[in-house]
Scaffold this active site. Structure first.
Site, short mmCIF file in Angstrom:
data_model
loop_
_atom_site.label_atom_id
_atom_site.label_comp_id
_atom_site.label_asym_id
_atom_site.label_seq_id
_atom_site.Cartn_x
_atom_site.Cartn_y
_atom_site.Cartn_z
N ARG A 198 0.80 -1.18 -0.12
CA ARG A 198 0.15 -0.06 -0.14
C ARG A 198 0.82 1.12 -0.02
NH1 ARG A 198 -2.36 4.23 0.32
NH2 ARG A 198 -4.54 4.52 0.92
N ASP A 220 -3.80 8.69 -1.10
CA ASP A 220 -5.17 8.01 -1.14
C ASP A 220 -5.78 8.30 -2.42
OD1 ASP A 220 -7.11 6.52 -0.26
OD2 ASP A 220 -8.03 8.09 1.28
N GLU A 256 -11.55 5.31 -5.38
CA GLU A 256 -11.77 4.01 -5.33
C GLU A 256 -12.30 3.54 -6.34
OE1 GLU A 256 -11.08 1.81 -2.41
OE2 GLU A 256 -10.14 3.32 -1.73
N ARG A 263 -1.21 -6.39 4.16
CA ARG A 263 -0.14 -5.62 3.20
C ARG A 263 0.67 -4.74 4.00
NH1 ARG A 263 -4.91 -1.96 0.60
NH2 ARG A 263 -4.75 -1.14 2.96
#
Length: 292
Positions: A134, A139, A142, A182
């Site tokens: 990650r 960010d 999505e 992750r």
């Protein structure tokens, strides 16, 4: 009868007695067989010490630098915030996460050109053999998952990250693990067609510059790899926002319904994942890490 004729009888007797005399002599001197003094000589000790030390150093070097890590949960706490992992990107799952096949030592260790050190290309051969990463500090919008709608610019971020990293060798500075098996990591890549060529690029920073991601925001904190990197990321986001690049295109437009990846997650009930603490690595003063 003596043979040869010119030999004396005493000489012949000595020759007859030689085998038995040798056996009796060996029996009477067992210390000559178990003589340990040879093992205390420098000509024996020095090669032994050198050979033993060489073997131990080679084993330690292999375990520390050349042992392949199959997946994220197998990463030792000694790696966190201290060491990096080198590998080849095998797939990109979303706009801010992907998988790599660990290739310790890279080409110098034979990866890519030795017959027994090839990165698998078939999906079934990669099962349970890749590290899920990650990206730290960012960010991305999505994609559609589990019945949730796709966020605007999610496809753009995924497409760009795929073209930028797919099948390329990257170095990941590991920070933390999360509950999704992750590792949160700062990832760097070198590309021949960049300018200047082969310059080390921070993938998170490149995404922020292009407006393909926002700086990661969460109530429980986020991971940037240090305060210096956080400032760098926030500055890159500010410039992308000012120039209305990527997902910031409709940011200032009234009635556009613009929302950040964090706001989207909150609306969809996607709470912050719980971090998995491993070892005693110190954070960056931003709280625990749980990037989703």
């Amino acid at each position: 009868m003596r043979w040869p004729p010119w030999s004396s009888e005493s000489t012949n007797d000595e020759q007859k007695q030689t085998p038995s005399s040798w056996l009796s002599s060996a029996a009477n001197k067992p210390s000559s067989i178990l003589d340990w003094t040879a093992f205390t000589e420098l000509r024996t000790i020095i090669p032994t010490v050198v050979l033993t030390s060489g073997i131990l150093i080679a084993v330690r070097f292999h375990r520390r630098y050349l042992r392949r890590i199959p997946d994220a949960p197998s990463i030792s706490s000694s790696y966190l915030r201290r060491r990096s992992i080198f590998g080849q990107v095998t797939s990109v799952g979303d706009g801010d996460n992907f998988r790599i096949f660990h290739t310790p030592g890279g080409r110098m260790a034979g990866w890519g050109w030795l017959p027994w050190k090839k990165v698998p290309t078939v999906k079934k051969d990669l099962k349970d053999k890749t590290i899920h990463i990650r990206l730290a500090g960012v960010d991305a919008p999505e994609l559609a998952h589990f019945g949730r709608p796709e966020q605007p610019f999610a496809r753009d971020a995924h497409t760009w990250l795929t073209s930028y990293l797919s099948n390329r060798r990257v170095r990941a500075l590991v920070h933390r693990q999360d509950q999704y098996s992750r590792v949160v990591a700062s990832v760097f890549v070198r590309r021949a067609f960049d300018f200047p060529p082969f310059r080390r690029r921070d993938v998170s920073y490149e995404m922020l510059k292009r407006g393909l991601a926002t700086v990661y925001e969460a109530k429980i904190g986020s991971e940037f790899g240090g305060d210096k990197m956080e400032k760098k990321y926030r500055k890159a986001e500010w410039w992308a926002k000012k120039r209305a690049r990527g997902l910031w295109k409709d940011y200032r437009r009234v009635g556009s319904g613009w929302e950040s990846p964090r706001e989207y997650k909150n609306r969809m009930g996607m709470g912050d994942p719980l971090p998995i603490e491993k070892g005693n690595g110190k954070g960056n003063g931003k709280g625990k890490i749980g990037q989703k």
